[in-house]
Motif scaffolding. Sequence first.
Motif, PDB file in Angstrom:
ATOM      1  N   LEU A  95       0.846  -1.194   0.000  1.00 38.14           N
ATOM      2  CA  LEU A  95       0.000   0.000   0.000  1.00 38.14           C
ATOM      3  C   LEU A  95       0.879   1.242   0.000  1.00 38.14           C
ATOM      4  O   LEU A  95       1.857   1.335   0.749  1.00 38.14           O
ATOM      5  N   TYR A  96       0.526   2.196  -0.865  1.00 39.80           N
ATOM      6  CA  TYR A  96       1.179   3.514  -0.926  1.00 39.80           C
ATOM      7  C   TYR A  96       0.093   4.570  -0.778  1.00 39.80           C
ATOM      8  O   TYR A  96      -0.947   4.504  -1.445  1.00 39.80           O
ATOM      9  N   VAL A  97       0.325   5.551   0.091  1.00 40.31           N
ATOM     10  CA  VAL A  97      -0.611   6.659   0.270  1.00 40.31           C
ATOM     11  C   VAL A  97       0.189   7.950   0.217  1.00 40.31           C
ATOM     12  O   VAL A  97       1.120   8.138   1.012  1.00 40.31           O
ATOM     13  N   GLY A 154      -3.922   8.427  -3.922  1.00 43.96           N
ATOM     14  CA  GLY A 154      -3.397   9.765  -4.171  1.00 43.96           C
ATOM     15  C   GLY A 154      -3.990  10.305  -5.452  1.00 43.96           C
ATOM     16  O   GLY A 154      -4.212   9.552  -6.402  1.00 43.96           O
ATOM     17  N   ASP A 155      -4.231  11.619  -5.485  1.00 43.80           N
ATOM     18  CA  ASP A 155      -4.967  12.181  -6.618  1.00 43.80           C
ATOM     19  C   ASP A 155      -4.085  12.626  -7.772  1.00 43.80           C
ATOM     20  O   ASP A 155      -4.573  13.196  -8.741  1.00 43.80           O
ATOM     21  N   ASP A 156      -2.769  12.374  -7.701  1.00 46.11           N
ATOM     22  CA  ASP A 156      -1.913  12.821  -8.798  1.00 46.11           C
ATOM     23  C   ASP A 156      -0.943  11.732  -9.255  1.00 46.11           C
ATOM     24  O   ASP A 156       0.126  12.028  -9.779  1.00 46.11           O
ATOM     25  N   ALA A 157      -1.321  10.468  -9.045  1.00 43.27           N
ATOM     26  CA  ALA A 157      -0.450   9.363  -9.445  1.00 43.27           C
ATOM     27  C   ALA A 157      -0.342   9.278 -10.964  1.00 43.27           C
ATOM     28  O   ALA A 157      -1.288   9.582 -11.696  1.00 43.27           O
ATOM     29  N   GLU A 158       0.823   8.855 -11.430  1.00 46.99           N
ATOM     30  CA  GLU A 158       1.038   8.690 -12.863  1.00 46.99           C
ATOM     31  C   GLU A 158       0.463   7.351 -13.324  1.00 46.99           C
ATOM     32  O   GLU A 158       0.078   6.505 -12.516  1.00 46.99           O
ATOM     33  N   LEU A 175      -6.363   4.237  -6.924  1.00 39.86           N
ATOM     34  CA  LEU A 175      -7.706   4.571  -6.449  1.00 39.86           C
ATOM     35  C   LEU A 175      -7.978   6.068  -6.464  1.00 39.86           C
ATOM     36  O   LEU A 175      -9.108   6.483  -6.220  1.00 39.86           O
ATOM     37  N   GLY A 176      -6.960   6.878  -6.727  1.00 42.87           N
ATOM     38  CA  GLY A 176      -7.148   8.317  -6.638  1.00 42.87           C
ATOM     39  C   GLY A 176      -7.253   8.744  -5.185  1.00 42.87           C
ATOM     40  O   GLY A 176      -6.811   8.042  -4.272  1.00 42.87           O
TER      41      GLY A 176
END
Length: 367
Positions: free
Chosen positions: A203-205, A237-241, A250-251
């Motif tokens: 998991l990455y946040v 996260g809302d800016d993932a590539e 998941l944004g």
Amino acid sequence: MQINRLAVSEVSGDNQTGRFHGLIRELARHIPHIEHIVGGKGMSGWQARLINGLPHRRDSTQEWWRRQRSIFAYRAKSRYVEDKILAMNPRPDLCLQMLQHFCPFMTSRRLPYVIYLDYTMAQAAENFPGWTRGRNRLQLACHIHDEGVALRNALHLFSFTENTRRYIMRRFGVPGERITAVGVGGPHVNSEPRAHLDPLKLLYVGHEFERKGGRTLYEAFTRLRTKHPGLSLTVVGDDAEAPPEGVICLGKVSDPAQMNRLYREAGAFVLPSLCDPSPLVIVEAMHHGLPVVSTRVDGIPEMVLDGKTGLLVPPRDSAALADALDALIRRPEAERLAMSRAGRAHAQTHFNWQRTGEKTWEVLQRL
């Protein structure tokens, strides 16, 4: 110092400060009257334009506009908040500035003030220049000069970490006895000790994907998946590539129940930041019993005890990150669970607002 009235100066439009209200709650146990002042709230149009600056070109992006600041920004906002505090009746005994975006009384000294901060603009400029994007050299130099004035004139400084404390001493010449590292409180999490961890579920946040080492993570994940085909990674996260195969983006997730579920379903937390003062998501992950794999930057080594609560690697090193994750996967489950228990204990003991509030109040009484 006798403190009956405290003015708390906060950042306008920065919801990050809301995370630090636990400190104010603890100080309220000792200080009868606390008043909040939000910098920028109620500011007139011309004042806002003076502080924010004007775009240099018509096709400026919204992000560029948001980051653009005039050379007057730091002092203009500081004076604006200072006037609001001086208008209070009765006048406060002390001002507590939350974070280091402006600072009332930095030059007038009409009221003693202290600062609670995680980082400085000077650190950001040195460690991750992209964080200062939107400021030209003159704007950046003015901001760093003004923050130096604010730090040196403060009655006392309270830093999140020893890393920032040492930097302020070295860079701005503030004596060590006028800076105390009091830590930061993490989110309150009611979680049960883990009985099982699936290390193949990562998991990455994080917001600001580049600064948080997202590209390094993708490279390490792609490399590691050749050894462990069942490996999965969930990115919040809302800016993932654009993700490689096996990664679920998941944004932005705003629902606390969903975030708790993601933490419970994961077997390890990974955050390979390039620059990160003291990421509270690490504390949250440890509260949920997740071993943490992160980097040796800024205050992270004070949060993750290498080999005990997680593993640390150099930043921008995807091979080292892949090796650390591989080592965690190959460890016996008993060792991973021991790391999980150590992380929960470390988070509960060292990252709570009661501890931070007590250390802060102890210093304030001696001023």
